[in-house]
Design an enzyme around this catalytic site. Sequence first.
Site, PDB file in Angstrom:
ATOM      1  N   GLN A   1       0.857  -1.193   0.000  1.00  0.00           N
ATOM      2  CA  GLN A   1       0.000   0.000   0.000  1.00  0.00           C
ATOM      3  C   GLN A   1       0.889   1.238   0.000  1.00  0.00           C
ATOM      4  OE1 GLN A   1      -3.683  -0.079   1.124  1.00  0.00           O
ATOM      5  NE2 GLN A   1      -3.760   2.027   0.443  1.00  0.00           N
ATOM      6  N   PHE A   2       1.313   1.677  -1.201  1.00  0.00           N
ATOM      7  CA  PHE A   2       2.235   2.805  -1.281  1.00  0.00           C
ATOM      8  C   PHE A   2       1.632   4.096  -0.754  1.00  0.00           C
ATOM      9  CE2 PHE A   2      -0.007   3.583  -5.206  1.00  0.00           C
ATOM     10  CZ  PHE A   2       0.095   4.941  -5.411  1.00  0.00           C
ATOM     11  N   THR A   3       0.313   4.222  -0.725  1.00  0.00           N
ATOM     12  CA  THR A   3      -0.294   5.466  -0.260  1.00  0.00           C
ATOM     13  C   THR A   3      -0.086   5.707   1.230  1.00  0.00           C
ATOM     14  OG1 THR A   3      -2.452   4.414   0.028  1.00  0.00           O
ATOM     15  CG2 THR A   3      -2.030   5.465  -2.092  1.00  0.00           C
TER      16      THR A   3
END
Length: 146
Positions: A78-80
């Site tokens: 989950q890069f966010t």
Amino acid sequence: MKGLIQRVSQASVEISGSCAGQIGPGILLLLGIEKNDTQAVADKLLNKILAYRIFSDSDGKMNLSLQQTAGGLLIVSQFTLVAETMKGLRPGFSNGASPEQGIALYNYFVAQAQKLHAPVETGEFGADMKVQLINDGPVTFMLEAH
């Protein structure tokens, strides 16, 4: 490296209409990887997640870890999670790892998790995923390692 952990009764991740991973009781981990992260940082966060006491003992107190309960671990990239959100109305992603570094550390993290714990299920790094969960509690914590 940031890990948003959620104690779940069950969780699953779907990619292109197919189930990629699912667990019963355990932890759904949303994993964010930053550009300065290393394998040592990944090891530190993984050990913390596996030992973090968020499951109830016989007295109803949060005293048991994932390892003690033998629950499932579902790891979803989950890069966010590593977005900069303090200024403006649009997230910035300059702190995020490059795709090459991110996938390497994600794969390392998953491999280490599989060595230390079972069952471990995953999503797919960089894929468009649909995540379903039943949050137990709800119990959710943001864990970080540097």
